[in-house]
Motif scaffolding. Structure first.
Motif, PDB file in Angstrom:
ATOM      1  N   LEU A 153       0.754  -1.345   0.061  1.00 41.94           N
ATOM      2  CA  LEU A 153       0.058   0.167  -0.003  1.00 41.94           C
ATOM      3  C   LEU A 153       1.047   1.248  -0.247  1.00 41.94           C
ATOM      4  CD1 LEU A 153      -2.327  -1.011   2.583  1.00 41.94           C
ATOM      5  CD2 LEU A 153      -2.735  -1.283   0.316  1.00 41.94           C
ATOM      6  N   ALA A 154       2.217   1.205   0.215  1.00 40.22           N
ATOM      7  CA  ALA A 154       2.965   2.451   0.376  1.00 40.22           C
ATOM      8  C   ALA A 154       3.610   2.651  -0.864  1.00 40.22           C
ATOM      9  CB  ALA A 154       4.136   1.935   1.372  1.00 40.22           C
ATOM     10  N   GLU A 155       4.024   4.032  -1.076  1.00 38.04           N
ATOM     11  CA  GLU A 155       4.727   4.505  -2.031  1.00 38.04           C
ATOM     12  C   GLU A 155       6.312   4.074  -1.973  1.00 38.04           C
ATOM     13  OE1 GLU A 155       4.590   8.608  -4.605  1.00 38.04           O
ATOM     14  OE2 GLU A 155       3.507   8.321  -2.885  1.00 38.04           O
ATOM     15  N   ILE A 156       6.706   3.785  -1.017  1.00 42.46           N
ATOM     16  CA  ILE A 156       8.326   3.798  -0.555  1.00 42.46           C
ATOM     17  C   ILE A 156       8.295   2.618   0.420  1.00 42.46           C
ATOM     18  CG2 ILE A 156       8.586   5.169   1.315  1.00 42.46           C
ATOM     19  CD1 ILE A 156      10.911   5.199  -1.889  1.00 42.46           C
ATOM     20  N   THR A 157       9.379   1.671   0.250  1.00 46.94           N
ATOM     21  CA  THR A 157       9.336   0.785   1.275  1.00 46.94           C
ATOM     22  C   THR A 157      11.023   0.423   1.677  1.00 46.94           C
ATOM     23  OG1 THR A 157       9.011  -1.519   2.006  1.00 46.94           O
ATOM     24  CG2 THR A 157       9.853  -1.192  -0.394  1.00 46.94           C
ATOM     25  N   THR A 158      11.351   0.287   2.864  1.00 51.24           N
ATOM     26  CA  THR A 158      12.682   0.050   3.341  1.00 51.24           C
ATOM     27  C   THR A 158      12.673  -1.777   2.708  1.00 51.24           C
ATOM     28  OG1 THR A 158      11.576  -1.238   5.291  1.00 51.24           O
ATOM     29  CG2 THR A 158      12.465   1.209   5.357  1.00 51.24           C
ATOM     30  N   VAL A 159      14.128  -1.971   2.299  1.00 49.59           N
ATOM     31  CA  VAL A 159      14.334  -3.315   1.914  1.00 49.59           C
ATOM     32  C   VAL A 159      15.795  -3.672   2.533  1.00 49.59           C
ATOM     33  CG1 VAL A 159      15.257  -4.743  -0.146  1.00 49.59           C
ATOM     34  CG2 VAL A 159      13.232  -3.156  -0.410  1.00 49.59           C
ATOM     35  N   LEU A 160      15.650  -4.906   3.313  1.00 53.30           N
ATOM     36  CA  LEU A 160      16.795  -5.269   4.056  1.00 53.30           C
ATOM     37  C   LEU A 160      17.248  -6.394   3.055  1.00 53.30           C
ATOM     38  CD1 LEU A 160      18.785  -4.974   6.898  1.00 53.30           C
ATOM     39  CD2 LEU A 160      17.416  -7.010   7.241  1.00 53.30           C
ATOM     40  N   ALA A 161      18.648  -6.579   2.866  1.00 53.84           N
ATOM     41  CA  ALA A 161      19.235  -7.699   2.232  1.00 53.84           C
ATOM     42  C   ALA A 161      20.583  -7.974   2.729  1.00 53.84           C
ATOM     43  CB  ALA A 161      19.219  -7.557   0.651  1.00 53.84           C
ATOM     44  N   ILE A 162      20.893  -9.249   2.166  1.00 51.32           N
ATOM     45  CA  ILE A 162      22.314  -9.593   2.744  1.00 51.32           C
ATOM     46  C   ILE A 162      23.594  -9.060   1.715  1.00 51.32           C
ATOM     47  CG2 ILE A 162      24.085 -11.342   3.156  1.00 51.32           C
ATOM     48  CD1 ILE A 162      21.753 -12.757   4.609  1.00 51.32           C
ATOM     49  N   HIS A 163      24.331  -8.281   1.972  1.00 51.17           N
ATOM     50  CA  HIS A 163      25.342  -7.887   1.023  1.00 51.17           C
ATOM     51  C   HIS A 163      25.923  -8.773   0.163  1.00 51.17           C
ATOM     52  CE1 HIS A 163      29.212  -5.898  -0.345  1.00 51.17           C
ATOM     53  NE2 HIS A 163      28.487  -4.968  -0.264  1.00 51.17           N
ATOM     54  N   PRO A 164      26.440  -8.765  -1.241  1.00 50.49           N
ATOM     55  CA  PRO A 164      26.995  -9.850  -1.906  1.00 50.49           C
ATOM     56  C   PRO A 164      28.011 -10.486  -1.196  1.00 50.49           C
ATOM     57  CG  PRO A 164      26.457  -7.933  -3.253  1.00 50.49           C
ATOM     58  CD  PRO A 164      26.127  -7.457  -1.932  1.00 50.49           C
ATOM     59  N   ASP A 165      29.026  -9.696  -0.326  1.00 51.57           N
ATOM     60  CA  ASP A 165      29.823 -10.533   0.359  1.00 51.57           C
ATOM     61  C   ASP A 165      29.432 -11.298   1.502  1.00 51.57           C
ATOM     62  OD1 ASP A 165      31.616  -9.051  -1.297  1.00 51.57           O
ATOM     63  OD2 ASP A 165      32.151  -7.505   0.036  1.00 51.57           O
ATOM     64  N   GLN A 166      28.096 -11.430   1.896  1.00 49.09           N
ATOM     65  CA  GLN A 166      27.652 -12.251   2.818  1.00 49.09           C
ATOM     66  C   GLN A 166      28.470 -11.955   4.131  1.00 49.09           C
ATOM     67  OE1 GLN A 166      26.360 -16.102   1.691  1.00 49.09           O
ATOM     68  NE2 GLN A 166      26.707 -15.525  -0.477  1.00 49.09           N
TER      69      GLN A 166
END
Length: 422
Positions: A176-189
């Protein structure tokens, strides 16, 4: 050329555009009384709330009104275009709306603590550009976090930034939001990366699979990322050491405040509904000589019990808010032990308020009798909303954590999720 962390356009867009229905038609001046404005909106949201609950309708019009009113900007500092409100203002705004509309209140609460992510990842305003754009456009923020998803690993993009593929569940507010936070693991893990991206980004697929017993309008649908681009200026600055290897400081504590505001608001709303019913007639088995259920001495005694419990939860909420506000004001000087004490304090608050809400909200049927079980009365919506939200964090685990640390008089530390090799 866009400045760092300014979310520029045009960029690849997807067809998902629910947020377009919540876009403000006008920007009202910030209110002088944030809580009063929330109370005013809560009265408007009360109309049709039963039908929205029965139908599982998304509160698109309600979100639009929140954006138009400026409430979505309440917690942002005035120096960045925000309302300059306090944590108490924000929590009580959620609480007032929760009295009548649990789904909209939960969305606002999740928005408040997720919209703070740019300020939580960096205390020196290096994420100011995204905050200024958020305040200027009065965004509602969604949440794609979940630290437990260890398979959500980003890839480097040859032109800079990252690419994300995978699936995330329980993304409250993001559809429902226009913007969202996104948490991911960096490619270097070896660390996380946090970004803020528009929900219209190409490659985002919303599954529309949110169908719980309560909070039916909050929309925490599953989202699949199919080669979703994260541009360099969308990655949020991190200033708490060389890299983010564990939970974001204070994020869970702010979340506990807003969870608790929903719990207390739903509890008070349930009691207000029960009170109205006791003043309108008599339930079966009303004490002889009582013209109204409200005059029944047994109902009076039982109502008092639940009212007192709600007042205790409200006082606990306000006391904890004052301590967290002080910590936020002194955030640059907080030690890890300070943050640990705050985490334990807010975990205890959330445990108490959820338990109080789960105790009180199903008991309101006692005041209405058989009439309260009618589908149109929807007396159970308060309990269903509380049960849905509280089930995200099992109480037994919270109590075990609290007990261990209180017994040993130790703060609650969050160990890193990525441990150095060797």
């Amino acid at each position: 050329m866009p400045t760092m962390n300014q979310i520029a356009s045009p960029r690849p867009a997807a067809s998902h555009a629910l947020w377009e229905q919540t876009r403000p038609r006008a920007h009202a001046p910030y209110p002088a009384d944030w809580i009063g404005k929330a109370r005013e909106l809560a009265a408007l949201f009360a109309e049709g709330t039963v039908d929205r609950d029965h139908d599982g309708t998304r509160p698109l019009d309600q979100i639009r009104q929140l954006r138009e009113s400026g409430l979505v900007n309440l917690l942002y500092p005035a120096s960045l275009g925000g309302g300059g409100g306090t944590l108490r203002d924000a929590a009580h705004a959620v609480l007032e709306i929760a009295k009548t509309d649990g789904s909209t209140a939960a969305l606002l609460g999740f928005h408040f603590y997720n919209s703070l992510v740019p300020l939580l990842t960096d205390y020196a305003d290096r994420n100011a550009a995204v905050v200024r754009r958020s305040t200027g456009e009065r965004w509602l923020w969604g949440n794609v976090t979940q630290y437990v998803n260890r398979a959500f690993v980003a890839r480097h993009h040859p032109d800079g930034g990252f690419v994300l593929s995978g699936t995330k569940r329980w993304n409250t507010g993001a559809p429902l939001a226009e913007i969202t936070t996104v948490l991911a693991i960096h490619p270097d893990q070896d660390r996380y990366l946090y970004a803020a991206i528009p929900t219209s980004r190409a490659g985002l697929r919303f599954h529309d699979d949110w169908a719980p017993i309560g909070l039916r309008g909050t929309d925490s649908s599953t989202i699949t990322f199919e080669d979703v681009r994260i541009f360099p200026d969308e990655v949020l600055h991190w200033s708490h050491g060389p890299a983010q290897t564990g939970p974001l400081p204070l994020w869970a504590s702010f979340g506990a405040i807003f969870y608790s505001a929903v719990y207390v608001g739903r509890t008070l709303g349930a009691l207000e509904l029960a009170r109205d019913w006791t003043l309108q007639g008599k339930r079966q088995g009303t004490f002889p000589g009582s013209d109204l259920s409200a005059d029944d001495p047994f109902i009076q005694a039982e109502f008092a019990e639940y009212w007192i419990a709600a007042q205790a939860a409200l006082a606990y909420l306000d006391g904890t808010i004052a301590r967290v506000q002080q910590a936020w004001d002194d955030r640059a000087r907080l030690t890890e032990a300070d943050r640990g004490r705050i985490a334990l304090d807010t975990l205890a608050l959330r445990t108490f308020t959820s338990r109080t809400a789960l105790h009180v909200t199903p008991r309101i049927f006692e005041f209405a009798g058989g009439r309260g079980t009618g589908f149109a009365a929807d007396f159970d919506r308060f309990w269903r909303d509380v049960r849905t939200l509280s089930s995200h964090d099992p109480e037994v685990l919270a109590r075990r954590t609290i007990g261990r640390h209180v017994l040993h008089d130790s703060p609650l530390f969050f160990p890193p999720h990525f441990k150095p090799e060797g």
